[in-house]
Design a protein around this motif. Structure first.
Motif, PDB file in Angstrom:
ATOM      1  N   LEU A  56      -0.880   5.608   6.619  1.00 34.20           N
ATOM      2  CA  LEU A  56      -0.096   4.447   6.187  1.00 34.20           C
ATOM      3  C   LEU A  56       0.674   3.814   7.351  1.00 34.20           C
ATOM      4  O   LEU A  56       0.991   2.619   7.301  1.00 34.20           O
ATOM      5  N   THR A  57       0.957   4.590   8.393  1.00 33.49           N
ATOM      6  CA  THR A  57       1.575   4.029   9.597  1.00 33.49           C
ATOM      7  C   THR A  57       0.587   3.111  10.306  1.00 33.49           C
ATOM      8  O   THR A  57       0.950   2.021  10.770  1.00 33.49           O
ATOM      9  N   GLU A  58      -0.680   3.545  10.374  1.00 35.25           N
ATOM     10  CA  GLU A  58      -1.721   2.743  11.009  1.00 35.25           C
ATOM     11  C   GLU A  58      -2.121   1.545  10.158  1.00 35.25           C
ATOM     12  O   GLU A  58      -2.363   0.459  10.677  1.00 35.25           O
ATOM     13  N   ASP A  59      -2.229   1.773   8.852  1.00 33.48           N
ATOM     14  CA  ASP A  59      -2.657   0.702   7.936  1.00 33.48           C
ATOM     15  C   ASP A  59      -1.859   0.820   6.640  1.00 33.48           C
ATOM     16  O   ASP A  59      -2.219   1.575   5.745  1.00 33.48           O
ATOM     17  N   PRO A  60      -0.759   0.072   6.525  1.00 35.34           N
ATOM     18  CA  PRO A  60       0.097   0.182   5.334  1.00 35.34           C
ATOM     19  C   PRO A  60      -0.594  -0.206   4.024  1.00 35.34           C
ATOM     20  O   PRO A  60      -0.095   0.092   2.947  1.00 35.34           O
ATOM     21  N   HIS A  61      -1.780  -0.825   4.112  1.00 34.61           N
ATOM     22  CA  HIS A  61      -2.493  -1.256   2.899  1.00 34.61           C
ATOM     23  C   HIS A  61      -3.714  -0.386   2.613  1.00 34.61           C
ATOM     24  O   HIS A  61      -4.563  -0.784   1.808  1.00 34.61           O
ATOM     25  N   ASP A  62      -3.823   0.787   3.253  1.00 33.83           N
ATOM     26  CA  ASP A  62      -4.959   1.691   3.017  1.00 33.83           C
ATOM     27  C   ASP A  62      -4.993   2.062   1.533  1.00 33.83           C
ATOM     28  O   ASP A  62      -4.038   2.628   0.983  1.00 33.83           O
ATOM     29  N   ALA A  63      -6.094   1.733   0.882  1.00 35.75           N
ATOM     30  CA  ALA A  63      -6.200   1.898  -0.576  1.00 35.75           C
ATOM     31  C   ALA A  63      -6.144   3.367  -1.010  1.00 35.75           C
ATOM     32  O   ALA A  63      -5.466   3.701  -1.991  1.00 35.75           O
ATOM     33  N   ILE A  64      -6.837   4.228  -0.296  1.00 38.56           N
ATOM     34  CA  ILE A  64      -6.892   5.640  -0.695  1.00 38.56           C
ATOM     35  C   ILE A  64      -5.536   6.312  -0.488  1.00 38.56           C
ATOM     36  O   ILE A  64      -5.028   6.994  -1.382  1.00 38.56           O
ATOM     37  N   ALA A  65      -4.938   6.095   0.673  1.00 41.68           N
ATOM     38  CA  ALA A  65      -3.640   6.710   0.955  1.00 41.68           C
ATOM     39  C   ALA A  65      -2.572   6.186  -0.002  1.00 41.68           C
ATOM     40  O   ALA A  65      -1.748   6.955  -0.503  1.00 41.68           O
ATOM     41  N   THR A  66      -2.605   4.889  -0.272  1.00 39.00           N
ATOM     42  CA  THR A  66      -1.639   4.299  -1.196  1.00 39.00           C
ATOM     43  C   THR A  66      -1.828   4.853  -2.605  1.00 39.00           C
ATOM     44  O   THR A  66      -0.848   5.188  -3.290  1.00 39.00           O
ATOM     45  N   ALA A  67      -3.060   4.976  -3.044  1.00 38.04           N
ATOM     46  CA  ALA A  67      -3.336   5.514  -4.387  1.00 38.04           C
ATOM     47  C   ALA A  67      -2.877   6.974  -4.496  1.00 38.04           C
ATOM     48  O   ALA A  67      -2.283   7.365  -5.508  1.00 38.04           O
TER      49      ALA A  67
END
Length: 166
Positions: A56-67
């Motif tokens: 999430l630090t690299e990509d705050p919109h990562d779908a899997i990590a956010t889910a």
């Protein structure tokens, strides 16, 4: 060796393999339930935060990590307790039945049929609410084990299915 004998041996081997598989799943399920019961209330959320922090630090919109993080945030202490109890009891019951079947205990066969049938009904009930493919896969495996248990019970104890006398 006749085709019937070969088929019978093959089905017996499949029965034993399915018991081993069910036993391994049941042991893992029981241990998972005990782990959930023993974890502090916020351990699941802390683990999810640790697991997703870098992504999430690299990509705050990562779908899997956010889910994953959202699911962990919704995982309440009551939910953790429910799943801990459910996995422990469900797994322990299946483990006992598998052990009894492996030992050839006569009454374990109808008990296994009843227990696995109840699990299938409950899993299909859950599927109607959540549409999780895992419930269908578990139900299919349980139905296979039910059929093999029925066949093994009748073959092992001479309970051949016969037409009623005329």
């Amino acid at each position: 060796m006749s085709e019937t004998t070969r088929l019978g041996r093959w089905l017996h081997w499949i029965f034993e393999a399915s018991l081993l598989l069910k036993g391994l799943f049941a042991a893992a399920e029981t241990l998972s339930g005990l782990a959930l019961l023993g974890l502090p209330g916020n351990a699941v959320l802390r683990f999810a935060e640790w697991l997703t922090q870098r992504e999430l630090t690299e990509d705050p919109h990562d779908a899997i990590a956010t889910a994953l993080l959202n699911a962990a945030q919704q995982f309440s202490i009551q939910t953790q307790s429910f799943y801990g109890f459910y996995f422990t009891s469900h797994g322990a019951l299946k483990l006992v039945v598998v052990i009894l079947l492996m030992r050839g205990v006569l009454w374990a066969y109808p008990a296994a049929l009843a227990l696995l049938s109840a699990f299938v009904v409950y899993q299909l009930y859950l599927w109607t609410h959540h549409h999780a493919i895992s419930m269908l896969l578990l139900s299919a495996l349980d139905i296979l084990v039910i059929a093999l248990t029925w066949r093994e019970w009748h073959a092992r104890f001479g309970l051949a299915l016969r037409a009623p006398p005329k």
